[in-house]
Design an enzyme around this catalytic site. Structure first.
Site, mmCIF file in Angstrom:
data_model
loop_
_atom_site.group_PDB
_atom_site.id
_atom_site.type_symbol
_atom_site.label_atom_id
_atom_site.label_comp_id
_atom_site.label_asym_id
_atom_site.label_seq_id
_atom_site.Cartn_x
_atom_site.Cartn_y
_atom_site.Cartn_z
ATOM 1 N N ASP A 339 0.820 -1.211 0.000
ATOM 2 C CA ASP A 339 0.000 0.000 0.000
ATOM 3 C C ASP A 339 0.853 1.261 0.000
ATOM 4 O OD1 ASP A 339 -2.324 -1.682 0.545
ATOM 5 O OD2 ASP A 339 -1.485 -1.862 2.541
ATOM 6 N N SER A 364 2.264 6.814 0.670
ATOM 7 C CA SER A 364 1.497 5.940 1.537
ATOM 8 C C SER A 364 0.063 6.017 1.045
ATOM 9 C CB SER A 364 1.606 6.435 2.973
ATOM 10 O OG SER A 364 0.714 5.732 3.776
ATOM 11 N N ARG A 365 -0.453 4.896 0.525
ATOM 12 C CA ARG A 365 -1.756 4.982 -0.145
ATOM 13 C C ARG A 365 -2.931 4.966 0.813
ATOM 14 N NH1 ARG A 365 0.696 1.134 -3.598
ATOM 15 N NH2 ARG A 365 1.957 2.319 -5.078
ATOM 16 N N VAL A 366 -2.739 4.449 2.022
ATOM 17 C CA VAL A 366 -3.892 4.423 2.919
ATOM 18 C C VAL A 366 -3.633 5.130 4.240
ATOM 19 C CG1 VAL A 366 -4.890 2.313 1.980
ATOM 20 C CG2 VAL A 366 -3.233 2.152 3.807
#
Ligand code: ATP
Ligand code: MG
Length: 501
Positions: A339, A364-366
């Protein structure tokens, strides 16, 4: 009375089943025909299953991986010399499992659960297969709680949430292990940490053991080691064993942080095994299922729903790149599985910029949703500002004449860059990070020379640690305009008192 057709059919099925079960449980003894580079050729097994453990007469174990009509190729899980041509071997009807439970905390073990300091088998409260299925989608909850790393550059610009999978990517000797270990050291009582060393040098592993065992996290961490000297079979199993240990804690409702150091070595061990097993090589000579292997591993890290205990596994896999090439096969695979990624850059490391984090390429995708709301009001556009500054700085290097506004942005950007530096093993609390970032991004430190920056930062931190205004700030709420104003004037007061002007 003649039996009904259903009964005849049912009896026939029962007979077949009974025969099948007998075959499954039948004792089978085979013989070692060849041993070569960690692979053992065996004959005499007609019903061994894939991934089944085979035990040699010497007591050492191997894993059945290629099953042919008249022979089986197994992967040695103990060093080569233990296996001799002519030895007998027996199937065990078991897959590899590992003891799990509280009893493992504080230990250094190998992927089969042997305590490396005593050489004895560890005792867990249960045994878990090392290849468990990942939790189903419906059992998972969104990543919403922050995992505070204590490293400003990460917490501010690339925040990580509990249950997230964040890749650490960088060339040799760029501080990858240090970053991961520091994150472990900065955790508290509420976190169980698992450090899994795969294919590392013994000296590097020892350094990590010393660091962890010399810290407060000693009794909250488990170290699992398959070093570079171990057979590739053990290196291949290591991350799965470590994840099963982590899963047990997650199922008890704990938050777990697991570090895989590193998956490049894991991929190499698997490639070595596959080539010796005559499986067809694919891109960069890796076998075709290497992506599946890593995806299946990392899929097991997640945040569980609160009615299932609310436990989580946060995974920090490490990958080594060659000459900063993040588009090589294994790095791209892992980038697409995880992620987000923390990219470490060699030039920054050589310039003494610690941590050597390339903020522009890291993502940081989440984690943003998991960041403390108070933090977000300070670091909201920091990443964008910093990336623009880096571009501007590269442009300004050509000797272009620049206007006052641009010059001011460069001055500010350099202060922000200093603010994002941090020495190893000096973690900072969220509120300390907020103080420094507020000071640097809002111009409170523009008047300091770069050389005096560390000193000013130290002064500010000392003030924050003893100030109720800061320590009582509620991190769960965004900072209001007025609060920011008050904090900024407090910062100004600190610097003025020490004769900034
Ligand atoms: P390898 O590729 O060999 O595994 P690595 O990328 O894991 O290396 P580390 O072993 O973490 O890198 O660090 C390499 C060296 O850099 C170590 O000697 C370490 O002490 C130093 N180092 C790492 N991070 C920092 C830091 N933040 N500040 C100062 N020194 C650091
Ligand atoms: Mg390392």
């Amino acid at each position: 009375m003649t039996p009904t057709p259903e009964k005849v059919l049912g009896d026939a099925f029962d007979a077949v089943n009974a025969r099948f079960e007998f075959q499954l449980s039948a004792r089978e003894i085979g013989r070692v025909e060849r041993t070569e580079g960690g692979i053992i050729g065996l004959t005499g097994f007609s019903r061994v299953g894939f991934d089944e453990v085979i035990e040699m007469s010497s007591g050492s174990k191997a894993l059945a991986m290629n099953i042919n009509e008249d022979s089986v190729a197994a992967v040695a899980l103990s060093p080569g010399s233990v296996f001799q041509v002519g030895d007998t071997a027996e199937r065990t009807h078991r897959e590899v499992s590992i003891p799990v439970g509280e009893g493992l905390l504080g230990l250094v073990i190998d992927p089969l659960g042997t305590d490396l300091s005593t050489g004895a088998a560890t005792v867990g409260s249960e045994h878990f297969s090392i290849d468990r299925r990942a939790p189903e989608i419906l059992q998972r909850a969104p990543v919403q709680r922050p995992l505070h790393t204590g490293i400003k550059a990460i917490d501010a610009t690339i925040p990580i949430g509990r249950g997230q999978r964040e890749l650490i990517l960088g060339d040799r000797q760029t501080g990858k292990t240090s970053l991961a270990v520091e994150t472990i050291l900065n955790q508290g009582e509420d976190m169980v940490c698992v450090y899994c060393a795969i294919g590392q040098r013994q000296s590097a592993v020892k350094r990590v053991i010393d660091l962890l065992h010399g810290s407060k996290m000693r009794d909250r961490s488990i170290i699992l080691v398959a070093s570079g000297d171990d057979p590739p079979g053990l290196q291949y199993l290591a991350p799965y064993s470590a994840t099963s240990i982590a899963e047990w804690f997650m199922l008890q409702g704990h938050d777990v942080l697991i570090v895989y150091d590193d998956l490049t070595c894991h991929a190499r061990a698997y490639r070595e095994l596959s080539l010796l097993l005559d499986r067809p090589p694919g891109r960069e000579a890796y076998p075709g299922d290497i992506f599946y292997l890593h995806a299946r591993l990392l899929e097991r890290a997640t945040q569980l729903r609160s009615d299932l205990g609310g436990g989580s596994i946060t995974a920090l896999p490490i990958v080594e790149t060659k000459a900063q090439d993040i588009s090589a096969y294994i790095p791209t695979n892992l980038i697409s599985i995880t992620d987000g990624q923390l990219v470490l850059r060699r030039e920054l490391f050589e310039r003494g910029h610690f941590p050597a984090l390339d903020i522009g390429r890291s993502v940081s995708r989440v984690g943003g949703k998991a960041q403390w709301p108070a933090f977000r009001s300070v670091s909201g556009d920091l990443k964008l500002f910093y990336s623009q500054f880096e571009e501007l700085e590269a442009f300004a290097r050509f000797g272009t004449r620049i206007d006052d506004q641009t010059r001011a942005r460069l001055v500010r950007g350099r202060r922000v860059r200093e603010a994002l530096k941090q020495r190893a093993f000096e973690p900072q609390l969220p509120i300390e990070q907020i103080a420094i970032l507020l000071a640097a991004t809002q111009g409170g430190m523009d008047d300091f020379e770069i050389e005096d920056f560390a000193d000013a930062e130290h002064r500010l931190l000392t003030h924050v640690r003893g100030s109720d205004l800061w320590l009582k700030t509620d991190l769960r709420q965004p900072l209001s305009e007025q609060q920011i104003e008050t904090l900024l004037s407090d910062i100004d007061g600190v610097f003025r008192a020490h004769g900034k002007d």
